[in-house]
Design a protein around this motif. Structure first.
Motif, PDB file in Angstrom:
ATOM      1  N   ASN A   1    -125.239  24.179  26.123  1.00 15.92           N
ATOM      2  CA  ASN A   1    -125.935  23.833  27.360  1.00 15.92           C
ATOM      3  C   ASN A   1    -127.256  24.568  27.522  1.00 15.92           C
ATOM      4  O   ASN A   1    -128.074  24.188  28.364  1.00 15.92           O
ATOM      5  CB  ASN A   1    -125.045  24.159  28.564  1.00 15.92           C
ATOM      6  CG  ASN A   1    -123.769  23.346  28.575  1.00 15.92           C
ATOM      7  OD1 ASN A   1    -123.803  22.136  28.360  1.00 15.92           O
ATOM      8  ND2 ASN A   1    -122.644  23.995  28.819  1.00 15.92           N
ATOM      9  N   THR A   2    -127.460  25.622  26.728  1.00 14.74           N
ATOM     10  CA  THR A   2    -128.628  26.481  26.896  1.00 14.74           C
ATOM     11  C   THR A   2    -129.247  26.783  25.548  1.00 14.74           C
ATOM     12  O   THR A   2    -128.532  27.015  24.567  1.00 14.74           O
ATOM     13  CB  THR A   2    -128.226  27.804  27.587  1.00 14.74           C
ATOM     14  OG1 THR A   2    -127.490  27.518  28.774  1.00 14.74           O
ATOM     15  CG2 THR A   2    -129.440  28.634  27.925  1.00 14.74           C
TER      16      THR A   2
ATOM     17  N   SER B   1    -132.508  25.834  30.217  1.00 13.13           N
ATOM     18  CA  SER B   1    -131.788  24.574  30.334  1.00 13.13           C
ATOM     19  C   SER B   1    -132.832  23.488  30.580  1.00 13.13           C
ATOM     20  O   SER B   1    -134.028  23.808  30.759  1.00 13.13           O
ATOM     21  CB  SER B   1    -130.791  24.633  31.488  1.00 13.13           C
ATOM     22  OG  SER B   1    -131.466  24.538  32.736  1.00 13.13           O
TER      23      SER B   1
END
Length: 340
Positions: free
Chosen positions: A147-148, A161
């Motif tokens: 996600n990052t 992000s």
């Protein structure tokens, strides 16, 4: 490009008129990136040449997307995303050294100069741009379960992000090298000082010491996310990153310190086994579960390539592809790994 074999043969050898710099395997395909000439796409079962791609200045890194549909290449003069199905070069830049990292959902973060671009694999289209400035990016990796994206920038680590920057961290010494586990539990960083800094998703932070006097050249986490290897001039230091109670309990496996150690590759999926290749032509296979903080691990298998080893990749859990400075690329079965 023709039909591919469905099962890899335990052994083949191919000669390439260049110095191989990196290897990548996905299913029935193998890519050899070379220091000055084109990258070679091979049938992983036979070593047969299927296609070539020229990246001006050569390539020093190569990796397939998780679904095997796209090859990312990076070198001293740029990068390329190469679609396997039809050989299309979806994007290519040839002016600045580059680095890249694939996420588990087929996003490729490419760092080139002071810019980081996020591409989706299917069409090679840019999705977003976390960094776009004048300061050169040293490395990039994914963490937090993809996600990052983490960026080593100006000696610090910045996390992004699609909505923007979510965190920034400074360390006792400037950071140049990053690695993230496939499960996203840990972000690992190293650079101009000894040791590795690791940070958990929940904020846990620890410093891990390395064995040997040199600075860290590379970090890698195995496919299970449990084992971290740090490459230094004298060899490898390996830690068990299994978490207990929100904190990491590092248990270093001191692999045999070898000044001649040049490259390393974790066995995919099953983890715990790492291959190292030396400048003396030695190939060593290690089961890191066998060592401890007080006992140096010993290799479970050894082979000799005949020339300095420049690249490694796993074709199967017991078949290793290795390349040497003479241009020879070999797929070799390792019977000693049966049952491990």
């Amino acid at each position: 490009m023709g039909a591919m074999a469905t099962q890899a043969a335990p052994g083949w050898e191919r000669q390439i008129d260049d110095v191989p710099a990196a290897l990548a395997v996905s299913g029935t395909l193998c890519v050899v990136a070379c220091q000055s000439g084109p990258a070679h796409l091979l049938d992983a079962a036979t070593g047969q040449l299927l296609a070539r791609l020229v990246l001006p200045g050569g390539a020093r890194r190569v990796r397939f997307s998780p679904d095997g549909s796209v090859v990312a290449l990076a070198g001293p003069r740029g990068y390329a995303l190469w679609r396997v199905a039809d050989g299309a070069v979806m994007t290519r830049t040839t002016d600045t050294p580059a680095e890249f990292a694939w996420s588990d959902d087929n996003l490729c973060a490419v760092a080139c100069g002071g810019t980081v671009r996020i591409f989706e694999a299917d069409r090679g289209l840019e999705q977003w741009r976390p960094v776009d400035g004048a300061v050169t990016v040293d490395d990039v990796t994914w963490f937090d379960r993809g996600n990052t994206v983490a960026v080593a920038l100006g000696g610090e680590v910045h996390a992004f992000s699609p909505r923007g920057r979510v965190a920034a961290w400074s360390y006792p010494s400037p950071v140049r090298v990053l690695a993230g586990g496939t499960d996203g539990a840990w972000l690992c960083a190293a650079g101009d000082g000894p040791g590795v800094y690791i940070r958990g998703i929940g904020g846990t932070h620890e410093d891990l010491p390395t064995q040997g006097p040199g600075l860290i050249d590379g970090l890698s986490v195995d496919g299970t996310g449990q084992w971290l290897a740090a490459e230094v001039d004298a060899g490898l230091t390996v830690w068990d990153l299994a978490a207990r109670g929100g904190r990491v309990r590092p248990r270093p496996r001191r692999l045999e310190a070898r000044v001649a150690m040049g490259v390393a590759a974790w066995r995919p999926a099953r983890g715990a086994v790492i291959a190292t290749g030396g400048l003396d032509g030695t190939l060593s296979l290690w089961d890191v579960r066998a060592g401890s903080a007080r006992r140096t691990a010993t290799p479970v298998a050894r082979r000799f390539a005949g020339a300095p080893v420049t690249a490694l990749a796993w074709l199967q859990s017991d078949v290793l592809v290795h390349a040497d400075r003479s241009g020879r690329v070999t797929a070799q079965h390792l019977a000693e790994l049966a049952g491990r």
